[in-house]
Scaffold this motif. Sequence first.
Motif, PDB file in Angstrom:
ATOM      1  N   PHE A 112       0.840  -1.191   0.000  1.00  0.00           N
ATOM      2  CA  PHE A 112       0.000   0.000   0.000  1.00  0.00           C
ATOM      3  C   PHE A 112       0.881   1.251   0.000  1.00  0.00           C
ATOM      4  CE2 PHE A 112      -2.783   3.235   1.797  1.00  0.00           C
ATOM      5  CZ  PHE A 112      -4.012   2.950   1.219  1.00  0.00           C
ATOM      6  N   GLU A 113       1.917   1.247   0.831  1.00  0.00           N
ATOM      7  CA  GLU A 113       2.842   2.382   0.910  1.00  0.00           C
ATOM      8  C   GLU A 113       3.584   2.597  -0.405  1.00  0.00           C
ATOM      9  OE1 GLU A 113       5.249   1.519   4.351  1.00  0.00           O
ATOM     10  OE2 GLU A 113       3.689   2.208   5.733  1.00  0.00           O
ATOM     11  N   THR A 114       3.857   1.520  -1.140  1.00  0.00           N
ATOM     12  CA  THR A 114       4.479   1.648  -2.457  1.00  0.00           C
ATOM     13  C   THR A 114       3.552   2.408  -3.403  1.00  0.00           C
ATOM     14  OG1 THR A 114       5.783  -0.368  -2.188  1.00  0.00           O
ATOM     15  CG2 THR A 114       5.381   0.368  -4.446  1.00  0.00           C
ATOM     16  N   GLY A 115       2.279   2.067  -3.381  1.00  0.00           N
ATOM     17  CA  GLY A 115       1.308   2.792  -4.206  1.00  0.00           C
ATOM     18  C   GLY A 115       1.264   4.267  -3.853  1.00  0.00           C
ATOM     19  N   VAL A 116       1.263   4.570  -2.567  1.00  0.00           N
ATOM     20  CA  VAL A 116       1.237   5.964  -2.098  1.00  0.00           C
ATOM     21  C   VAL A 116       2.509   6.686  -2.543  1.00  0.00           C
ATOM     22  CG1 VAL A 116       1.313   7.449  -0.049  1.00  0.00           C
ATOM     23  CG2 VAL A 116      -0.271   5.512  -0.128  1.00  0.00           C
ATOM     24  N   ARG A 117       3.647   6.036  -2.376  1.00  0.00           N
ATOM     25  CA  ARG A 117       4.930   6.643  -2.728  1.00  0.00           C
ATOM     26  C   ARG A 117       4.981   6.999  -4.217  1.00  0.00           C
ATOM     27  NH1 ARG A 117       7.507   3.329   0.192  1.00  0.00           N
ATOM     28  NH2 ARG A 117       7.951   1.783  -1.400  1.00  0.00           N
ATOM     29  N   TYR A 118       4.583   6.060  -5.071  1.00  0.00           N
ATOM     30  CA  TYR A 118       4.607   6.325  -6.507  1.00  0.00           C
ATOM     31  C   TYR A 118       3.591   7.392  -6.906  1.00  0.00           C
ATOM     32  CZ  TYR A 118       8.179   3.036  -7.799  1.00  0.00           C
ATOM     33  OH  TYR A 118       9.390   2.423  -7.952  1.00  0.00           O
ATOM     34  N   GLN A 119       2.465   7.430  -6.237  1.00  0.00           N
ATOM     35  CA  GLN A 119       1.497   8.487  -6.496  1.00  0.00           C
ATOM     36  C   GLN A 119       2.101   9.843  -6.138  1.00  0.00           C
ATOM     37  OE1 GLN A 119      -2.502   7.896  -5.017  1.00  0.00           O
ATOM     38  NE2 GLN A 119      -2.887  10.099  -4.969  1.00  0.00           N
ATOM     39  N   MET A 120       2.781   9.920  -4.998  1.00  0.00           N
ATOM     40  CA  MET A 120       3.387  11.186  -4.578  1.00  0.00           C
ATOM     41  C   MET A 120       4.512  11.593  -5.525  1.00  0.00           C
ATOM     42  SD  MET A 120       3.271  13.763  -2.604  1.00  0.00           S
ATOM     43  CE  MET A 120       2.450  13.461  -1.052  1.00  0.00           C
ATOM     44  N   TYR A 121       5.366  10.637  -5.914  1.00  0.00           N
ATOM     45  CA  TYR A 121       6.437  10.972  -6.852  1.00  0.00           C
ATOM     46  C   TYR A 121       5.867  11.613  -8.114  1.00  0.00           C
ATOM     47  CZ  TYR A 121       9.481   7.610  -4.298  1.00  0.00           C
ATOM     48  OH  TYR A 121      10.207   6.934  -3.362  1.00  0.00           O
ATOM     49  N   HIS A 122       4.778  11.044  -8.593  1.00  0.00           N
ATOM     50  CA  HIS A 122       4.229  11.522  -9.855  1.00  0.00           C
ATOM     51  C   HIS A 122       3.382  12.774  -9.698  1.00  0.00           C
ATOM     52  CE1 HIS A 122       5.998   7.747 -11.001  1.00  0.00           C
ATOM     53  NE2 HIS A 122       6.143   8.332 -12.174  1.00  0.00           N
ATOM     54  N   SER A 123       2.930  13.053  -8.484  1.00  0.00           N
ATOM     55  CA  SER A 123       2.310  14.363  -8.249  1.00  0.00           C
ATOM     56  C   SER A 123       3.395  15.431  -8.351  1.00  0.00           C
ATOM     57  CB  SER A 123       1.605  14.419  -6.889  1.00  0.00           C
ATOM     58  OG  SER A 123       2.517  14.484  -5.822  1.00  0.00           O
ATOM     59  N   PHE A 124       4.577  15.156  -7.803  1.00  0.00           N
ATOM     60  CA  PHE A 124       5.704  16.083  -7.930  1.00  0.00           C
ATOM     61  C   PHE A 124       6.097  16.259  -9.397  1.00  0.00           C
ATOM     62  CE2 PHE A 124       7.269  14.789  -3.448  1.00  0.00           C
ATOM     63  CZ  PHE A 124       6.518  15.793  -2.855  1.00  0.00           C
ATOM     64  N   LEU A 125       6.099  15.167 -10.131  1.00  0.00           N
ATOM     65  CA  LEU A 125       6.446  15.239 -11.548  1.00  0.00           C
ATOM     66  C   LEU A 125       5.500  16.191 -12.283  1.00  0.00           C
ATOM     67  CD1 LEU A 125       8.074  14.364 -14.021  1.00  0.00           C
ATOM     68  CD2 LEU A 125       6.489  12.437 -14.254  1.00  0.00           C
ATOM     69  N   LEU A 126       4.204  16.072 -12.026  1.00  0.00           N
ATOM     70  CA  LEU A 126       3.259  16.965 -12.692  1.00  0.00           C
ATOM     71  C   LEU A 126       3.473  18.417 -12.270  1.00  0.00           C
ATOM     72  CD1 LEU A 126      -0.117  14.990 -12.732  1.00  0.00           C
ATOM     73  CD2 LEU A 126       1.498  15.362 -14.606  1.00  0.00           C
ATOM     74  N   LEU A 127       3.733  18.647 -10.995  1.00  0.00           N
ATOM     75  CA  LEU A 127       3.970  20.012 -10.530  1.00  0.00           C
ATOM     76  C   LEU A 127       5.222  20.607 -11.174  1.00  0.00           C
ATOM     77  CD1 LEU A 127       3.044  19.582  -6.762  1.00  0.00           C
ATOM     78  CD2 LEU A 127       1.713  20.784  -8.512  1.00  0.00           C
ATOM     79  N   ILE A 128       6.253  19.813 -11.293  1.00  0.00           N
ATOM     80  CA  ILE A 128       7.494  20.285 -11.915  1.00  0.00           C
ATOM     81  C   ILE A 128       7.304  20.475 -13.416  1.00  0.00           C
ATOM     82  CG2 ILE A 128       9.878  19.621 -12.473  1.00  0.00           C
ATOM     83  CD1 ILE A 128       9.908  18.255  -9.652  1.00  0.00           C
ATOM     84  N   ALA A 129       6.664  19.522 -14.074  1.00  0.00           N
ATOM     85  CA  ALA A 129       6.431  19.630 -15.522  1.00  0.00           C
ATOM     86  C   ALA A 129       5.566  20.846 -15.846  1.00  0.00           C
ATOM     87  CB  ALA A 129       5.778  18.357 -16.055  1.00  0.00           C
ATOM     88  N   GLY A 130       4.564  21.097 -15.026  1.00  0.00           N
ATOM     89  CA  GLY A 130       3.668  22.229 -15.272  1.00  0.00           C
ATOM     90  C   GLY A 130       4.273  23.570 -14.918  1.00  0.00           C
ATOM     91  N   SER A 131       5.327  23.571 -14.125  1.00  0.00           N
ATOM     92  CA  SER A 131       5.913  24.830 -13.664  1.00  0.00           C
ATOM     93  C   SER A 131       7.247  25.178 -14.312  1.00  0.00           C
ATOM     94  CB  SER A 131       6.144  24.782 -12.150  1.00  0.00           C
ATOM     95  OG  SER A 131       4.949  24.629 -11.463  1.00  0.00           O
TER      96      SER A 131
END
Length: 128
Positions: free
Chosen positions: A39-58
Amino acid sequence: MKRKILITGSILGLTAVILGAFGAHGLKESLSTEAINSFETGVRYQMYHSFLLLIAGSFLPLNLKALKTVFYFVISGVLLFSGSIYLITSKPLTGIDISAIGWITPIGGALLISAWICICYTLIKSAK
């Protein structure tokens, strides 16, 4: 498009924090250590990719086509990868059994990898 990416990244980050807290506190008594780790792996990858979207969009100098491609790869990847992990690990609580379609987890992972490949390709191509 950038606004949409930033909002989506923020929502993915918010839900990752909520799910992470739920996993750490609400699921500890109900699931095995192995299930909690997954479950924590799923959360971790979701968070990594939220950062990716924030960085890509900014910050990343990506054209509109690349931004859209990355956006759809990340959204699809997080839903299939992290979403399937959440469902698989919480089966004892929810009764939802997706083992017959458990193959969607690696497809989600491949979509997340594709987002990173798209970014790398676009940046290399634009540097020439």
